[in-house]
Design a protein around this motif. Structure first.
Motif, short mmCIF file in Angstrom:
data_model
loop_
_atom_site.label_atom_id
_atom_site.label_comp_id
_atom_site.label_asym_id
_atom_site.label_seq_id
_atom_site.Cartn_x
_atom_site.Cartn_y
_atom_site.Cartn_z
N MET A 30 4.10 -4.55 -31.89
CA MET A 30 3.94 -3.34 -31.08
C MET A 30 5.31 -2.74 -30.76
O MET A 30 6.26 -3.47 -30.43
CB MET A 30 3.20 -3.66 -29.77
CG MET A 30 2.87 -2.42 -28.95
SD MET A 30 1.61 -2.78 -27.68
CE MET A 30 2.59 -3.71 -26.50
N THR A 45 7.47 -7.53 -30.04
CA THR A 45 7.54 -6.16 -29.55
C THR A 45 8.98 -5.71 -29.37
O THR A 45 9.89 -6.52 -29.16
CB THR A 45 6.80 -6.03 -28.21
OG1 THR A 45 6.76 -4.65 -27.81
CG2 THR A 45 7.49 -6.84 -27.11
N SER A 94 10.91 -10.68 -28.90
CA SER A 94 11.26 -9.28 -28.69
C SER A 94 12.74 -9.03 -28.89
O SER A 94 13.52 -9.97 -29.07
CB SER A 94 10.88 -8.84 -27.27
OG SER A 94 11.81 -9.39 -26.33
N THR A 135 13.51 -5.94 -24.87
CA THR A 135 12.39 -5.93 -23.93
C THR A 135 12.70 -6.84 -22.75
O THR A 135 12.37 -6.53 -21.61
CB THR A 135 11.10 -6.40 -24.65
OG1 THR A 135 10.94 -5.66 -25.86
CG2 THR A 135 9.88 -6.20 -23.76
#
Length: 389
Positions: free
Chosen positions: A167, A219, A245, A248
């Motif tokens: 994502m 992500t 990540s 993030t």
């Protein structure tokens, strides 16, 4: 349009300009970053990291007095273009340092690179400007966007995760992030979700993650987006799924994420526990000046100032000789806070990358710390398409 605020006024406590500086030829730098909204903390780190470097250099760059003018791009491409034209035409800056976001970089790229100024990015490093559209007047002090995410892709592949859920925000850096992850990860991608840039509610996306039951979640969600995602991830009961990540969970978001982020893994080109004297001095000075732990945004901005300083020292401050300044920038003759640093022919760095992990320090503050090196002397994959020699 409001006039950009000079750091001499905004950061007077840091004595950015040397006391008693007389009216003489100054080096002018325009810093254009996001200082509004949920992503303001990212721009703040760049602004403060650059300011700290200039202060450490005695208010000078290359031995000449430095005037630094800060502009807020408000994370809006049209606003950024207007602000950067003001820096170029009204303030006549010699260097533009910025921005944070890749869509802003794409908006200001042409106005700056076609002017008499050099554009130096302390963060955004899109794939297009690393390859066929590389430019002699553009330098990146950070990385090519894909690279930090490639760290997690390689980690997930080496770890043997059979499935992942991906994502990222729907803009160039988000697309580069997922491309970077997939360059090394060869397992099953259960879903690949792009969200609107600036989205703060991820309940629908996290419901998809829960239903997909991936072995890991990856992500890229910087700033306030990341803060909300990390909190909502835990609230959704997904903490048992490894959270991988970049940007993030870092020093810009950890003060808000706190314990929810501890243990999360990320990719980076530096961390506050980097074991070299220049980095240790920088971290101590930044924490003393701003009361916060610096992240890569601040580190890269500091290095951007050192890069400019090195070029002006090499050319004797002769800004009119653009070819000489460019050649000096290409040499990157300074001691980077991250250690090894040099430019590829596309003016993107060749450097080391690390797997890092979020920890809570004994003093109660949060930071990322290096777990292990993943790539050494690593050039981005797009440099082969850059026509510059």
């Amino acid at each position: 349009m409001k006039r950009g605020v000079t750091l001499a006024a905004a950061l007077a406590a840091l004595s950015l300009l040397a006391p008693g500086a007389q009216a003489q030829e100054k080096v002018k730098v325009g810093v254009i970053v996001t200082l509004s909204g949920p992503a303001a903390v990212l721009g703040g780190q760049v602004r403060d990291g650059f300011a700290l470097a200039v202060k450490t250099l005695g208010g000078k760059l290359g031995g000449d007095d430095a005037e630094v003018i800060v502009a807020d791009d408000e994370q809006k491409p049209d606003v950024a273009v207007t602000k950067v034209k003001g820096l170029l035409e009204r303030d006549q800056v010699n260097f533009v340092v910025g921005p944070i976001f890749s869509n802003i970089l794409q908006a200001i790229f042409k106005p700056v690179t076609e002017s008499s100024a050099f554009l130096i990015s302390p963060n955004a490093g899109t794939s297009n400007f690393a390859g066929k559209s590389c430019n002699a007047n553009f330098f990146v002090a950070s990385y090519q966007n894909d690279q930090v995410h490639e760290v997690l892709g390689k980690y997930a592949q080496d770890k043997g995760y059979k499935s992942v859920f991906l994502m990222a925000p729907n803009y160039q850096a988000g697309k580069d992030a997922l491309a970077g992850f997939k360059r090394y990860y060869k397992g099953e991608v259960l879903d690949e979700v792009f969200t609107p840039l600036g989205q703060l509610d991820f309940s629908a996306e996290l419901a998809k993650v829960a239903a997909a039951k991936p072995e890991a979640f990856f992500t890229f969600m910087p700033g306030g987006m990341g803060v909300n995602l990390v909190k909502q991830y835990h609230q959704a009961g997904l903490a048992s799924i490894p959270f991988l990540s970049a940007f993030t969970t870092d020093e810009s978001t950890l003060p808000a994420e706190k314990d929810d982020a501890v243990g999360d893994l990320a990719g980076a080109n530096w961390a506050p526990d980097m074991d070299n004297p220049q980095s240790k001095a920088f971290v101590a000075a930044y924490e003393a000046a701003y009361g916060a732990v610096p992240g890569t945004y601040a580190m890269q901005a500091y290095d951007a100032a050192l890069l400019i300083d090195s070029a002006l020292k090499a050319t004797g401050g002769k800004l009119s000789d653009r070819d000489a300044v460019r050649a000096a920038l290409e040499k990157a003759d300074f001691t980077s806070l991250r250690g090894k640093f040099k430019f590829g022919r596309n003016h993107y760095p060749i450097q080391d990358f690390y797997l890092v992990q979020v920890v809570k320090r004994p003093d109660g503050k949060y930071e990322t710390e290096i777990v292990k090196p993943v790539f050494t002397d690593y050039a981005d994959p797009y440099v082969v398409d850059c026509p510059m020699k």
